[in-house]
Motif scaffolding. Sequence first.
Motif, mmCIF file in Angstrom:
data_model
loop_
_atom_site.group_PDB
_atom_site.id
_atom_site.type_symbol
_atom_site.label_atom_id
_atom_site.label_comp_id
_atom_site.label_asym_id
_atom_site.label_seq_id
_atom_site.Cartn_x
_atom_site.Cartn_y
_atom_site.Cartn_z
ATOM 1 N N GLU A 126 0.857 -1.100 0.088
ATOM 2 C CA GLU A 126 0.071 -0.110 -0.012
ATOM 3 C C GLU A 126 1.155 1.420 -0.034
ATOM 4 O OE1 GLU A 126 -3.279 2.222 -0.533
ATOM 5 O OE2 GLU A 126 -3.228 -0.044 -0.300
ATOM 6 N N GLU A 127 2.074 1.111 0.631
ATOM 7 C CA GLU A 127 2.959 2.394 0.924
ATOM 8 C C GLU A 127 3.531 2.646 -0.685
ATOM 9 O OE1 GLU A 127 3.122 -0.266 3.173
ATOM 10 O OE2 GLU A 127 2.399 0.863 4.722
ATOM 11 N N VAL A 128 3.753 1.724 -1.578
ATOM 12 C CA VAL A 128 4.369 1.714 -2.658
ATOM 13 C C VAL A 128 3.341 2.375 -3.570
ATOM 14 C CG1 VAL A 128 5.468 0.554 -4.639
ATOM 15 C CG2 VAL A 128 6.122 -0.174 -2.377
ATOM 16 N N ASN A 129 2.100 1.789 -3.357
ATOM 17 C CA ASN A 129 0.912 2.283 -4.270
ATOM 18 C C ASN A 129 0.774 3.854 -3.833
ATOM 19 O OD1 ASN A 129 0.106 0.073 -5.919
ATOM 20 N ND2 ASN A 129 -0.880 -0.630 -4.304
ATOM 21 N N ASP A 130 0.906 4.335 -2.631
ATOM 22 C CA ASP A 130 0.699 5.812 -2.432
ATOM 23 C C ASP A 130 1.887 6.549 -2.986
ATOM 24 O OD1 ASP A 130 -1.432 5.202 -0.818
ATOM 25 O OD2 ASP A 130 -0.278 5.182 1.106
ATOM 26 N N LEU A 131 3.174 5.913 -3.206
ATOM 27 C CA LEU A 131 4.362 6.524 -3.770
ATOM 28 C C LEU A 131 4.288 6.485 -5.052
ATOM 29 C CD1 LEU A 131 6.860 7.821 -3.469
ATOM 30 C CD2 LEU A 131 8.211 5.494 -3.434
ATOM 31 N N VAL A 132 3.542 5.713 -5.765
ATOM 32 C CA VAL A 132 3.039 5.604 -7.320
ATOM 33 C C VAL A 132 2.128 6.794 -7.415
ATOM 34 C CG1 VAL A 132 1.773 4.413 -9.037
ATOM 35 C CG2 VAL A 132 3.370 2.999 -7.670
ATOM 36 N N LYS A 133 1.128 6.898 -6.675
ATOM 37 C CA LYS A 133 0.344 8.142 -6.984
ATOM 38 C C LYS A 133 0.948 9.596 -6.896
ATOM 39 C CE LYS A 133 -3.609 5.348 -5.125
ATOM 40 N NZ LYS A 133 -4.463 4.931 -4.062
ATOM 41 N N LEU A 134 1.768 9.514 -5.943
ATOM 42 C CA LEU A 134 2.351 10.752 -5.682
ATOM 43 C C LEU A 134 3.561 10.964 -6.709
ATOM 44 C CD1 LEU A 134 3.282 13.322 -3.760
ATOM 45 C CD2 LEU A 134 5.103 11.703 -2.931
ATOM 46 N N SER A 135 4.161 10.147 -7.346
ATOM 47 C CA SER A 135 5.344 10.431 -7.920
ATOM 48 C C SER A 135 5.198 10.079 -9.570
ATOM 49 C CB SER A 135 6.331 9.459 -7.568
ATOM 50 O OG SER A 135 6.265 8.118 -7.565
ATOM 51 N N LEU A 136 4.293 9.384 -9.953
ATOM 52 C CA LEU A 136 4.055 9.028 -11.317
ATOM 53 C C LEU A 136 2.628 9.617 -11.893
ATOM 54 C CD1 LEU A 136 5.016 5.229 -11.133
ATOM 55 C CD2 LEU A 136 6.466 7.068 -11.632
ATOM 56 N N SER A 137 2.695 10.065 -13.125
ATOM 57 C CA SER A 137 1.399 10.678 -13.791
ATOM 58 C C SER A 137 0.671 9.795 -14.591
ATOM 59 C CB SER A 137 1.628 11.674 -14.721
ATOM 60 O OG SER A 137 2.657 11.656 -15.565
ATOM 61 N N LYS A 138 1.328 8.999 -15.298
ATOM 62 C CA LYS A 138 0.915 7.907 -16.390
ATOM 63 C C LYS A 138 1.491 6.444 -16.209
ATOM 64 C CE LYS A 138 -0.708 11.371 -19.825
ATOM 65 N NZ LYS A 138 -0.324 11.613 -21.355
ATOM 66 N N PRO A 139 1.409 5.906 -14.989
ATOM 67 C CA PRO A 139 2.271 4.922 -14.578
ATOM 68 C C PRO A 139 1.865 3.666 -15.864
ATOM 69 C CG PRO A 139 0.198 5.113 -13.167
ATOM 70 C CD PRO A 139 0.190 6.378 -13.939
#
Length: 81
Positions: free
Chosen positions: A50-63
């Motif tokens: 879940e923490e990695v998913n939160d980081l994805v949301k913060l750092s990536l725009s079109k993952p």
Amino acid sequence: MSVDLDDLSVLILDEADRLLQLGFSAEIQELVRLCPKKRQTMLFSATMTEEVNDLVKLSLSKPLRLSADPSAKRPASLTEE
């Protein structure tokens, strides 16, 4: 601030899950916020917590997610340690 990130074009976060487990969440979030919005970000993680998913949301725009196929057979010559 001793580092100028204005010209940064690529941000690579390798072993993101381990960095978060070791307690670097605030530092990673600050680093992402200080980087230019127009950049390429590559985030690598062995697990999708879940923490990695939160980081994805913060750092990536079109993952774009790439993952290994767990049903694929490993070569017999491969040794894991």
